[in-house]
Design a protein around this motif. Sequence first.
Motif, PDB file in Angstrom:
ATOM      1  N   UNK A 171       0.847  -1.197   0.000  1.00 55.30           N
ATOM      2  CA  UNK A 171       0.000   0.000   0.000  1.00 55.30           C
ATOM      3  C   UNK A 171       0.880   1.243   0.000  1.00 55.30           C
ATOM      4  N   UNK A 172       0.303   2.347  -0.468  1.00 55.13           N
ATOM      5  CA  UNK A 172       0.966   3.653  -0.435  1.00 55.13           C
ATOM      6  C   UNK A 172       0.240   4.548   0.562  1.00 55.13           C
ATOM      7  N   UNK A 173       0.999   5.400   1.258  1.00 56.15           N
ATOM      8  CA  UNK A 173       0.407   6.398   2.151  1.00 56.15           C
ATOM      9  C   UNK A 173       1.266   7.652   2.096  1.00 56.15           C
ATOM     10  N   UNK A 174       0.616   8.807   2.183  1.00 56.70           N
ATOM     11  CA  UNK A 174       1.327  10.074   2.080  1.00 56.70           C
ATOM     12  C   UNK A 174       1.401  10.754   3.440  1.00 56.70           C
ATOM     13  N   UNK A 175       2.622  11.039   3.882  1.00 51.74           N
ATOM     14  CA  UNK A 175       2.810  11.716   5.156  1.00 51.74           C
ATOM     15  C   UNK A 175       2.829  13.230   4.991  1.00 51.74           C
ATOM     16  N   UNK A 176       3.135  13.708   3.795  1.00 56.56           N
ATOM     17  CA  UNK A 176       3.243  15.149   3.594  1.00 56.56           C
ATOM     18  C   UNK A 176       4.627  15.650   3.947  1.00 56.56           C
ATOM     19  N   UNK A 177       4.689  16.521   4.941  1.00 58.07           N
ATOM     20  CA  UNK A 177       5.966  17.165   5.262  1.00 58.07           C
ATOM     21  C   UNK A 177       6.975  16.216   5.883  1.00 58.07           C
ATOM     22  N   UNK A 178       6.497  15.233   6.625  1.00 55.81           N
ATOM     23  CA  UNK A 178       7.423  14.288   7.234  1.00 55.81           C
ATOM     24  C   UNK A 178       8.071  14.787   8.501  1.00 55.81           C
ATOM     25  N   UNK A 179       7.465  15.765   9.174  1.00 54.47           N
ATOM     26  CA  UNK A 179       8.014  16.289  10.419  1.00 54.47           C
ATOM     27  C   UNK A 179       7.605  15.378  11.572  1.00 54.47           C
ATOM     28  N   UNK A 180       8.288  14.259  11.714  1.00 55.15           N
ATOM     29  CA  UNK A 180       7.925  13.261  12.716  1.00 55.15           C
ATOM     30  C   UNK A 180       9.187  12.726  13.393  1.00 55.15           C
ATOM     31  N   UNK A 181       8.977  12.116  14.552  1.00 56.61           N
ATOM     32  CA  UNK A 181      10.063  11.419  15.230  1.00 56.61           C
ATOM     33  C   UNK A 181       9.928   9.931  14.933  1.00 56.61           C
ATOM     34  N   UNK A 182      11.056   9.276  14.701  1.00 56.27           N
ATOM     35  CA  UNK A 182      11.068   7.848  14.424  1.00 56.27           C
ATOM     36  C   UNK A 182      12.006   7.163  15.402  1.00 56.27           C
ATOM     37  N   UNK A 183      11.696   5.900  15.707  1.00 61.87           N
ATOM     38  CA  UNK A 183      12.577   5.126  16.576  1.00 61.87           C
ATOM     39  C   UNK A 183      12.489   3.669  16.176  1.00 61.87           C
TER      40      UNK A 183
END
Length: 277
Positions: A171-183
């Motif tokens: 599947x595809x999904x769009x986050x947009x700006x991508x201003x997120x924290x990842x761990x």
Amino acid sequence: MADTEALTQSALASLDARFMAGAMSALPEIPAATLVVFRNGPAGGPPQLLMVVRSRAMSFAGGMAVFPGGRVDPADRALAETLGVPDADEGAHRIAAIRETIEETGLAPGLAQRLSAGEAAELRSAMAESSDFGAALEARGLTLNLDALTPFARWCPRGVTSHRIFDTRFYLADLGTGAVDLAVDATENTRLFWTTAADALAAADRGELSIIFPTRRNLERLALFASFAEAKAQADAIPVRLIVPRAATRDGREVLTIPEDAGYPITAEPLDRAMRG
């Protein structure tokens, strides 16, 4: 000696071809789902995709760079039925893609609400403690938006592996700006990173990333698009069909192939170079 070596190579090629033709089709196929998460490139240009590197200890695709995802659990099916999703099987796959992405990356796509980094971390922690995705969502007043996921592909490499066969929906999904924290979850995966599809392919060609055959083909297809909108438009225009890699002989060489009309720019790779997982 040369004749013996040639005979051995011929026998191996014949054996490999029988596997590709479905000799292992008696193995049970495990339903799975994968999410290709897009974000806008920080400096413009092509969109970036979220990828993870699987732990080398994992029996499937250990040490490989893949998109977040995993198997569809019975709880995913139960949640789809509870939510009254018209197509419960499709709904369960989308739920699994969202759930696995949260578990593996800390990113929470596919929700009706936009979560802060802290809220996403709290949700992920609650899921780890209870293993009940539906209850964790309900306790926080969160709801799923399954329409945020666009069906892109479906792969099942029957006969390519001798142990597990995953029937995986992408599947595809769009986050947009991508201003997120990842761990990284530090159990199944060892690294999280954003990359363009072209950069991931270049890194693989330099030996800096290891990618299996389906991931390479999907990255080549994703590299065609200058935006999420372009990717979604092509995905909407080409009905998802089951892709089963097959062995074939072209110009005297064994190759691993996929259908020509499924949206992929490259549909064959020499068998001795294909990393099949």
